[in-house]
Write an enzyme that holds these catalytic residues in place. Structure first.
Site, PDB file in Angstrom:
ATOM      1  CB  VAL A   1      -0.939  -0.001   1.216  1.00 25.17           C
ATOM      2  CG1 VAL A   1      -1.738   1.299   1.277  1.00 25.17           C
ATOM      3  CG2 VAL A   1      -1.892  -1.186   1.141  1.00 25.17           C
TER       4      VAL A   1
ATOM      5  CD  GLU B   1      -2.668   4.162  -0.864  1.00 27.13           C
ATOM      6  OE1 GLU B   1      -2.689   4.347   0.345  1.00 27.13           O
ATOM      7  OE2 GLU B   1      -1.648   3.820  -1.481  1.00 27.13           O
TER       8      GLU B   1
ATOM      9  CG  ASP C   1     -12.443  26.167 -39.012  1.00 26.29           C
ATOM     10  OD1 ASP C   1     -11.903  26.574 -37.974  1.00 26.29           O
ATOM     11  OD2 ASP C   1     -13.656  25.927 -39.095  1.00 26.29           O
TER      12      ASP C   1
ATOM     13  CG  ASP D   1     -17.414  24.964 -39.171  1.00 29.73           C
ATOM     14  OD1 ASP D   1     -16.904  24.211 -40.030  1.00 29.73           O
ATOM     15  OD2 ASP D   1     -17.614  26.173 -39.351  1.00 29.73           O
TER      16      ASP D   1
ATOM     17  CG  ASN E   1       0.276   5.192   2.575  1.00 32.18           C
ATOM     18  OD1 ASN E   1       1.332   5.801   2.481  1.00 32.18           O
ATOM     19  ND2 ASN E   1       0.148   3.925   2.231  1.00 32.18           N
TER      20      ASN E   1
ATOM     21  CB  THR F   1       1.481  12.237   3.771  1.00 30.54           C
ATOM     22  OG1 THR F   1       1.661  10.825   3.576  1.00 30.54           O
ATOM     23  CG2 THR F   1       1.817  12.598   5.197  1.00 30.54           C
ATOM     24  CG  ASP F   2       0.316   8.775   0.044  1.00 33.70           C
ATOM     25  OD1 ASP F   2       1.232   9.547   0.370  1.00 33.70           O
ATOM     26  OD2 ASP F   2       0.487   7.602  -0.307  1.00 33.70           O
TER      27      ASP F   2
END
Length: 954
Positions: free
Chosen positions: A301, A306, A348, A659, A766, A769-770
């Protein structure tokens, strides 16, 4: 009225059948149209007049699609392993690890589904706003119905400005001109004629047919609907789209590659660490094996970011919202980054680079040249010569020129709620606007009553109208058309208030003036007149082209579709970003070249290549050409697709705007197709990945910047997540390998396994901080100038070698700081301490959390100092503050101490943790300083070369 059901479809080409035969085959009386009951029956039988869309994807399948990602598979495996370990351990309490990972997976799916649904709803709303209506004859009465309800056999009533709702065989046409650029790419309107054709001809030459998706530019007529839905010419092009493969975007490819790499790395890391622990510590007891297994799952993990799928979805979703505020509707989240990677923008001209508002900017008469100020359809501006207002002879000529051009005219100019709108041919409307800018012109025009006309035809290239002047009862014939054609019918010229004979020399001079206007990219129209004395008293005057002789030439106007004011700066910004801009248009080559030069697409003297020239090239020759030429004129639909394919084969990431229906295959083939929201057709919007609500090129460049910012933000949180996760893995791995060196073995209470961090502590790191810091970096403002660098290449990696080195070194610094904190407070080891294992481990745990929060400031740029724009991202500081508060709680709150194996720390401990955690910030500042110096030395020769070649361009 229809007496029975029509045949399933018109089996023969309706352009080869006379109108009566078409009526009989479709069982309809053209004089009364279908009955309401019969129309309803046919609608129920044949279905709506709509193109066949993709079969709706069920909600459950959309949700399931959100789980089809390698990272998600990895996390699901982690959930399974965590549950197995929990069961082996006797299923104590709640399987927190498994529940948290599962919650992250579900949150990612919800976010992805919600944001893609919002984008789909925005596209649907845009389509609803632009839903077309048609006027039909039913039960002998005119009715307005949604074009989707048209059926075969309906009698369409076509007027100026109306959209043609279905394919139809013309019954009658009165000066009817239809704009078919959306099908054929031809910018000039086509003059229609209901006469039956003698043999099959190409689509653009079927003058007795009108097609779905085109628009009436002038005149009026009636037609019988012969094809609806997928049985139309538009439908046949829609079928082509199914054969065009839609490639994944660069971001999708990159995330897939990272996911596969991390999947393999996680397995290797977890196995190596578990095997190392078993061998070093001599693990044999089942309980110790469970601890090792739990640690392996925790490391898996820790090694995998994740939060990446969730954060990626959120960041792209925020990009979609920002795009919407800039008039861009993004259909797929991944399209945001793809546009940011574009190295070529094929665009165009009309409506995208220009305003799509034909404007008279110059008038030339016998007294000289005058400039008309103001652009667009708002009649604001004036007419001047050499910065002075026109006087005497010049003023009379100008009033006569603009007034006559406005009277020999079928367009209308109206004001609604402060906005000026036109109905009819934009070129004709330009006269109405210019006439209002010259005082006294419109007042004189009001004295003239229109009595008859000789309509415009493409063969004659001119039109004439007969008017009666109310004050004196006299008649005047006014003619307008191609100047060279008009001159051939003129014998005199207007000079002030007099007329003089036209000599060969004066004709040559006039033709030279016309050539000069054309060279300046102006579309030219001449105006002439003659007084009519014959038949002036007749009420029913019929005139023909024989009246168009012995005319008095008044002058010529220069008309241009002015460029949008914001386009030239946008093109300059694109070039600064290393993006090549290519103009692809159906206009004349000289017009295309001049507009391209004015906008900075090409330099003076640059040429435009025509579709005819492209046909003469094989693929290898075309590849060489597309590397050099940036303007293509008079192109057909297949040319656009071929140009896109050639550019892509050269390794370019191509954005293509369009278009018309004819643009759809090229849009779908391009890396990022961009459809016009205002003028774009239904098929074009379906094929594109992004829709511009304002049809503005500047919006594309703004989207490129936003796409680049988003990609940089993705790199930021990848840099942050991966370096932080490497720090966690190295902390555990090095802590186990060097447990004796830092005093962990001496602190053991007899158990075989002594870990620097517990599995629950890794999970906690995790969680705090993740998630929020990484998400805050995903919406970080622009730190580095993203438009000052070249576009990403298809082969470029999101994480290059330099970034991997930074990730590894920062992770190592984090791990060493964490392990030193443990050693600092433990008895024994390199530094003698006197605290318990729980206190020392808590200090290491806290140091790693703080190091990762400091690292969030580092990760905002690869080379720019963290102190640059330090407080620009308030969300990041909020995330850091939240992380600190949660860490204090888990250390100091007794209940959380039990859950996470922590012990309270005193101020000395906290001060040491902050100091050690900040080392990662100071290390990265030194690393960035070194990188900046290296980059300056490397780029010095390039800057020197640029300084000595300032006129170099792509």
């Amino acid at each position: 009225m229809a007496l029975g059901p029509p045949s399933p479809r018109v089996l023969r080409d309706p352009s080869l059948l006379d109108a009566d035969a078409v009526g009989r085959e479709l069982d309809v009386d053209p004089s009364t149209g279908l009955s309401e009951e019969e129309a309803a029956r046919r609608l129920a039988t044949d279905g709506a007049n709509e193109l066949r869309g993709k079969k709706p994807v069920p909600t459950w399948r959309k949700i399931l699609t959100q789980f089809q990602d390698p990272l998600i598979y990895l996390l699901l495996a982690a959930v399974a392993i965590s549950l197995i370990a929990w069961i082996i351990d006797g299923a104590p309490g709640t399987p927190i690890d498994a529940l948290v990972i599962a919650a992250i997976i579900v949150l990612n799916a919800v976010l992805g589904y919600t944001q893609e649904s919002k984008a789909e709803n925005a596209v649907t709303a845009l389509g609803t706003m632009t839903a077309a209506v048609s006027t039909v004859l039913r039960d002998g009465k005119l009715r307005t119905v949604p074009s989707a309800e048209l059926v075969r056999g309906d009698v369409l009533v076509l007027d100026e400005g109306a959209a043609v709702g279905a394919d139809a065989r013309l019954l009658s046409a009165n000066a009817l001109r239809v704009q078919e650029a959306s099908l054929t790419g031809e910018s000039e309107a086509v003059t229609k004629d209901p006469t039956t054709l003698g043999h099959q001809v190409p689509l653009g030459d079927r003058l007795n047919m009108a097609y779905k998706g085109t628009a009436v530019a002038q005149g009026n007529g009636r037609a019988i609907v012969t094809g609806v839905g997928m049985d139309t010419e538009v439908g046949s092009i829609a079928e082509m789209l199914d054969a065009t493969v839609e490639e994944p975007t660069p971001l999708q490819n990159e995330v897939a590659a990272i996911s596969k790499m991390l999947g393999a790395a996680v397995v290797v890391i977890a196995l190596v660490v578990m095997l190392t622990i078993i061998l070093v510590d001599g693990v044999t007891e089942p309980s110790d094996l469970v601890i090792v297994l739990l640690l392996g799952v925790s490391l898996a993990v820790a090694a995998v970011p994740e939060g990446l799928p969730t954060i990626l979805s959120v960041v792209l979703a925020i990009g979609v919202q920002r795009m919407a505020k800039r008039n861009a509707v993004v259909k797929k989240l991944s399209a945001v980054e793809a546009l940011g990677s574009a190295s070529v923008i094929c665009t165009d001209k009309t409506g995208t680079l220009t305003r799509n508002e034909m404007t008279i900017q110059r008038i030339v008469t016998a007294s000289g040249t005058a400039e008309v100020s103001g652009i667009g359809y708002r009649p604001e501006g004036d007419v001047r010569s050499d910065a002075s207002q026109l006087v005497d002879a010049h003023l009379h000529e100008a009033r006569l020129l603009l007034g006559a051009g406005s009277l020999a005219n079928d367009a209308q100019l109206t004001e609604r709620a402060g906005a000026w709108e036109i109905v009819g041919d934009p070129t004709e409307a330009a006269f109405l606007v210019a006439a209002r800018k010259l005082a006294g012109t419109t007042e004189r025009m009001s004295r003239f009553e229109r009595r008859a006309e000789v309509p415009f035809t493409s063969e004659r290239k001119m039109m004439s109208t007969l008017h009666r002047e109310s004050n004196h009862g006299t008649h005047v014939l006014l003619s307008k058309g191609a100047p060279d054609v008009l001159l051939s019918s003129c014998t005199r010229q207007q000079v002030g208030r007099e007329t003089v004979p036209l000599t060969d020399q004066s004709r040559a001079e006039l033709l030279a003036e016309i050539e000069g206007l054309s060279a300046d990219a102006f579309r030219t129209l001449g105006v002439a007149y003659r007084s009519v004395t014959d038949q002036s008293a007749d009420d029913d005057i019929e005139i023909d082209q024989s009246w168009e002789e012995d005319l008095v030439y008044v002058g010529v106007v220069g008309i241009i579709d002015p460029a949008r004011s914001e386009v030239a700066p946008a093109i300059s910004e694109a070039h600064r970003a290393g993006i090549r801009v290519i103009m692809i248009t159906g206009d004349h080559p000289s017009t295309a070249s001049r507009i391209a030069q004015n906008l900075g697409i090409i330099e003076a003297g640059g040429r435009a290549v025509t579709g005819v020239e492209l046909d003469a090239l094989d693929d290898a020759e075309l590849l060489v050409l597309t590397r050099e030429v940036s303007v293509y004129a008079r192109v057909a639909p297949h040319h656009k697709l071929r140009l896109v394919d050639s550019l892509q084969s050269d390794g370019q990431i191509v954005s293509m705007t369009g278009d018309g229906v004819n643009d759809a295959p090229a849009l779908k083939s391009a890396d990022i197709g961009v459809a016009m929201g205002i003028t774009g057709t239904e098929v074009t919007k379906e094929a594109a990945r992004m829709i511009l609500a304002d049809d503005n090129f500047a919006t594309i460049v703004a989207a490129v910047r936003q796409g680049r910012v988003i990609f940089q933000n993705i790199k930021k949180f990848l840099r942050y997540l991966l370096s932080s996760n490497v720090g966690e893995v190295l902390t555990v791995f090095l802590g186990v390998v060097f447990a004796g060196v830092i005093g962990l073995n001496e602190a053991s209470d007899g158990s075989a396994v002594v870990l620097p961090l517990l599995a629950t502590q890794i999970l906690w790191i995790n969680l705090i901080t993740d998630s929020t810091p990484a998400l805050a970096m995903g919406i970080d403002p622009e730190i580095d100038d993203v438009m000052a660098r070249a576009p990403r290449k298809m082969t470029d990696r999101a994480i290059d070698a330099r970034m991997w080195k930074g990730i590894a070194s920062i992770g190592l610094v984090m791990a060493l700081s964490t392990l030193f904190a443990i050693d600092l407070f433990l008895p024994g080891g390199l530094v003698e301490g006197n605290d318990t294992l729980d206190v020392a481990r808590t200090a290491g745990f806290t140091t790693l959390v703080l190091a990762q929060l400091f690292n969030s400031l580092n990760a905002r740029s690869e080379t720019t100092s963290a102190f640059h724009g330090l407080f620009a991202n308030k969300w990041l500081w909020g995330a850091i503050g939240l992380g600190v508060a949660l860490q204090v709680a888990v250390v100091e709150v007794p209940l959380l101490q039990v859950a996470f194996g922590t012990a309270p720390l005193d101020l000395t401990h906290w001060a040491a943790c902050v100091a050690l955690g900040s080392i990662v910030l100071w290390y990265d500042e030194l690393r960035k300083l070194t990188l900046r110096r290296t980059d300056r030395r490397r780029n010095a020769p390039l800057r020197h070369a640029a300084a000595h070649n300032p006129h170099h361009s792509r």
